[in-house]
Write a protein that holds these residues in place. Structure first.
Motif, PDB file in Angstrom:
ATOM      1  N   ILE A  75      62.468 -22.848  16.581  1.00 48.81           N
ATOM      2  CA  ILE A  75      62.753 -22.794  15.149  1.00 48.81           C
ATOM      3  C   ILE A  75      62.304 -21.450  14.594  1.00 48.81           C
ATOM      4  N   SER A 134      70.654 -25.426  12.054  1.00 49.81           N
ATOM      5  CA  SER A 134      70.478 -24.196  11.287  1.00 49.81           C
ATOM      6  C   SER A 134      71.070 -24.344   9.891  1.00 49.81           C
ATOM      7  N   GLN A 135      70.332 -23.938   8.900  1.00 54.12           N
ATOM      8  CA  GLN A 135      70.802 -24.011   7.512  1.00 54.12           C
ATOM      9  C   GLN A 135      69.797 -23.328   6.588  1.00 54.12           C
ATOM     10  N   GLU A 141      65.690 -19.692   5.159  1.00 54.25           N
ATOM     11  CA  GLU A 141      66.748 -19.670   6.166  1.00 54.25           C
ATOM     12  C   GLU A 141      66.156 -20.146   7.490  1.00 54.25           C
ATOM     13  N   THR A 145      66.809 -21.191  11.454  1.00 53.12           N
ATOM     14  CA  THR A 145      67.689 -21.093  12.619  1.00 53.12           C
ATOM     15  C   THR A 145      67.072 -21.889  13.760  1.00 53.12           C
ATOM     16  N   THR A 146      67.863 -22.765  14.380  1.00 50.88           N
ATOM     17  CA  THR A 146      67.361 -23.593  15.470  1.00 50.88           C
ATOM     18  C   THR A 146      68.217 -23.392  16.713  1.00 50.88           C
ATOM     19  N   THR A 147      67.679 -23.771  17.858  1.00 51.03           N
ATOM     20  CA  THR A 147      68.421 -23.655  19.113  1.00 51.03           C
ATOM     21  C   THR A 147      69.014 -24.986  19.568  1.00 51.03           C
TER      22      THR A 147
END
Length: 202
Positions: A101, A163-164, A116, A118-120
């Motif tokens: 994250i 992700s968002q 913001e 972002t994840t994997t």
């Protein structure tokens, strides 16, 4: 249903009789809401077999924690009629997540901030904003802080996937805050991240 440690503490304070603790609680509720403690006790009386849902007593159980379910007979007059029967269980450790994250604060407002994320992968994560003085009260013991945050009734509102950009809310303007973000799977499933920010004055 209660934590084992609390049960043992309440037992010690009430001469080894947990029903005395329960009566004191019913009496307190009656003093606040009116009526007799018997009226409140009757609401918790059951007959025959009962399927017990833990969320009726504790909305969110803590991970890796011992709990006790206890029961005893009680008549309509409020007299205990049996011994106390107990069952102890321990909740599971949260399964770790390999979700990586990344969080960045994009914009700050007087009532929060845009973050913001972002994840994997799509594993669930928890995100919120808390005043800096609250976070710093725990002196780096993030697990203790998360145990408190994760048992609040608003937990579900702070859980996300993927992700968002998320707006976290802050109640005080011109105040130091931290964004708190961590994987969630009944408990923390990744390392917690703390991102400091200061809400706008206007």
């Amino acid at each position: 249903l209660t934590k084992k440690a609390k049960y043992e503490s309440d037992l010690e304070k009430n001469d080894g009789d947990i029903s005395k603790f329960d009566r004191a609680w019913w009496e307190y509720v009656a003093s606040m809401g009116g009526g007799s403690w018997i009226d409140y006790m009757k609401r918790e009386l059951h007959k025959d077999d009962v399927e017990f849902d833990a969320s009726e007593s504790i909305p969110y159980l803590e991970w890796s924690t011992e709990y006790i379910v206890y029961t005893y007979g009680m008549n309509l007059a409020g007299t205990k009629t049996t011994s106390v029967y107990t069952k102890t269980f321990k909740t599971l450790d949260p399964a770790p997540s390999n979700n990586q994250i990344t969080a960045n604060i994009k914009k700050v407002y007087k009532d929060g901030a845009d973050v913001e994320v972002t994840t994997t992968n799509d594993d669930t994560y928890y995100i919120t904003a808390e005043r800096a003085e609250y976070v710093e009260y725990f002196k780096g013991d993030n697990e203790a802080m998360l145990r408190q945050l994760f048992t609040q009734e608003t937990l579900d509102k702070h859980l996300y996937n993927g992700s968002q950009t998320i707006k976290v809310n802050a109640r005080r303007r011109d105040t130091d805050y931290y964004v708190i973000i961590v994987g969630y799977n009944g408990g923390p499933s990744t390392t917690v991240q703390l991102l400091p920010f200061h809400t706008a004055a206007q």
